[in-house]
Design an enzyme around this catalytic site. Sequence first.
Site, PDB file in Angstrom:
ATOM      1  N   TYR A  63      -1.509  93.127  49.110  1.00  0.00           N
ATOM      2  CA  TYR A  63      -2.785  93.507  48.520  1.00  0.00           C
ATOM      3  C   TYR A  63      -3.666  92.269  48.465  1.00  0.00           C
ATOM      4  CZ  TYR A  63      -6.150  95.053  44.922  1.00  0.00           C
ATOM      5  OH  TYR A  63      -7.288  95.375  44.224  1.00  0.00           O
ATOM      6  N   LYS A  84      -6.625  84.177  39.771  1.00  0.00           N
ATOM      7  CA  LYS A  84      -5.664  84.283  38.672  1.00  0.00           C
ATOM      8  C   LYS A  84      -5.500  82.966  37.885  1.00  0.00           C
ATOM      9  CE  LYS A  84      -3.851  88.590  40.140  1.00  0.00           C
ATOM     10  NZ  LYS A  84      -3.640  89.135  41.458  1.00  0.00           N
ATOM     11  N   ASP A  93      -3.135  84.005  51.272  1.00  0.00           N
ATOM     12  CA  ASP A  93      -3.726  84.535  50.049  1.00  0.00           C
ATOM     13  C   ASP A  93      -2.826  84.119  48.894  1.00  0.00           C
ATOM     14  OD1 ASP A  93      -4.796  85.865  47.954  1.00  0.00           O
ATOM     15  OD2 ASP A  93      -4.670  87.876  48.830  1.00  0.00           O
TER      16      ASP A  93
END
Length: 433
Positions: free
Chosen positions: A146, A269, A241
Amino acid sequence: MSRKVEKSRELQKRAEQMMPGGVSSPVRAFGAVGGDPPFIVLGQGSHLLDADDNEYIDYLGSWGPLILGHAFGEVVEAITAAARSGTSFGASTPSEADLAEIVLLAFPHLQKVRFVNSGTEATMSAVRLARAYTKRKYIVKFEGCYHGHVDALLVKAGSGLATLGIPGSAGVPEEFTQFTVTLPFNDTDAVERVFAKFKHQIACVIVEPVVGNMGCVPGLGDYLAALRLITQREKAVLIFDEVMTGFRVAFGGAQELYGIRPDLTTLGKILGGGLPVGAYGGPSELMDLVAPLGPMYQAGTLSGNPLAMAAGLATLSHLRDHRAEIYPRLEKLSAQLVDGVAAAARDAGVTLCSNRVGSMFTWFFTPGPVNDWNSASKSDTDAFGRFFRAMLDHGVYLPPSQYESAFLSTAHTKEDIKKTIAAAKQAFQSAHA
Ligand SMILES: *Cc1c(COP(=O)(O)O)cnc(C)c1O
């Protein structure tokens, strides 16, 4: 044992009147696991308190950012001090270069970095940059990975999509995904074949170097090294990523842990220390194509927001200064927790496959091994749902889906781990009752 839910239930009902599913992000509605989502009123260290006064040991960590736990003193102070000086200017502040400096220290292959407001923006921009640099159209991603809710990346994606079983998303025209090629993770031959088929047409390969969004699934053997070799040979951009893995599996992310240098890196994050920050970065040769220096356009009203920069800087400074103790301790405590729960499952005759890299981990309800989306999707999600609800009743807050990674923070104690293993024992027993 069961928890009180009256207040949370009322709050959920009220929210549902005004917001789709009552939530600001889909998985929070507990659609995959059932039960009442607790409304959180307080986070302190490794613990959460909900509106009904239930207390939980938290292994969600806000989906990854809170490696230092909730309301960490240095972070709260930094945000408060920044707020007193004004919350946003739409002009440069010294704090952006302060955060950039520490990002470049952690990720030495980055020469320049651009701050954005989320992981989604980071991956969207990195893909645009890869296409601008290579002047090619195709992008390669992997099933179960994702990369945020970018149109072209919402193809066989993990996270909430895996949870909801949505193959892509409504509202994304096929024309928007026609240049997205999706391959199984951990399959080097599939990558070779696609580069042979689309010769000189693939702009980039984007990968979670440790997948967190189909549950925790690491690359096997020399898989990541093979991705590096192939993309280099084919002059395609390799994007790691590291929105989840950056500052998580090591201070310098998966690229430090495995010693592999991608061309572009996306972060998010932990980078924002609990406030919304994302970033993408790489060598100047690529980054100088970004506006205002180059023709690749990307902008943001609140990008580089001073509160967010302050939270990120406080978090990363603490990690930098204490990394020699923090990461080994996270590794040790996480191993104790994951192995302890696995042993409890074995004792209770429950089938479980544990995957873990440092302080990110998943207990899959399948014999395993889990190496890709195909094997992850064999998990017994009903069994996971029962386990999840039992753990919640016993005061342990796990990610509300089989296909998400759980996290340990520096605030977790040995006592937390002991209590969690004891809760798991009871949960596994009641699953058989
Ligand atoms: C969370 C995540 C994203 C998306 O970040 P948001 O801040 O939710 O937009 C992208 N990539 C990975 C690997 C992630 O874990």
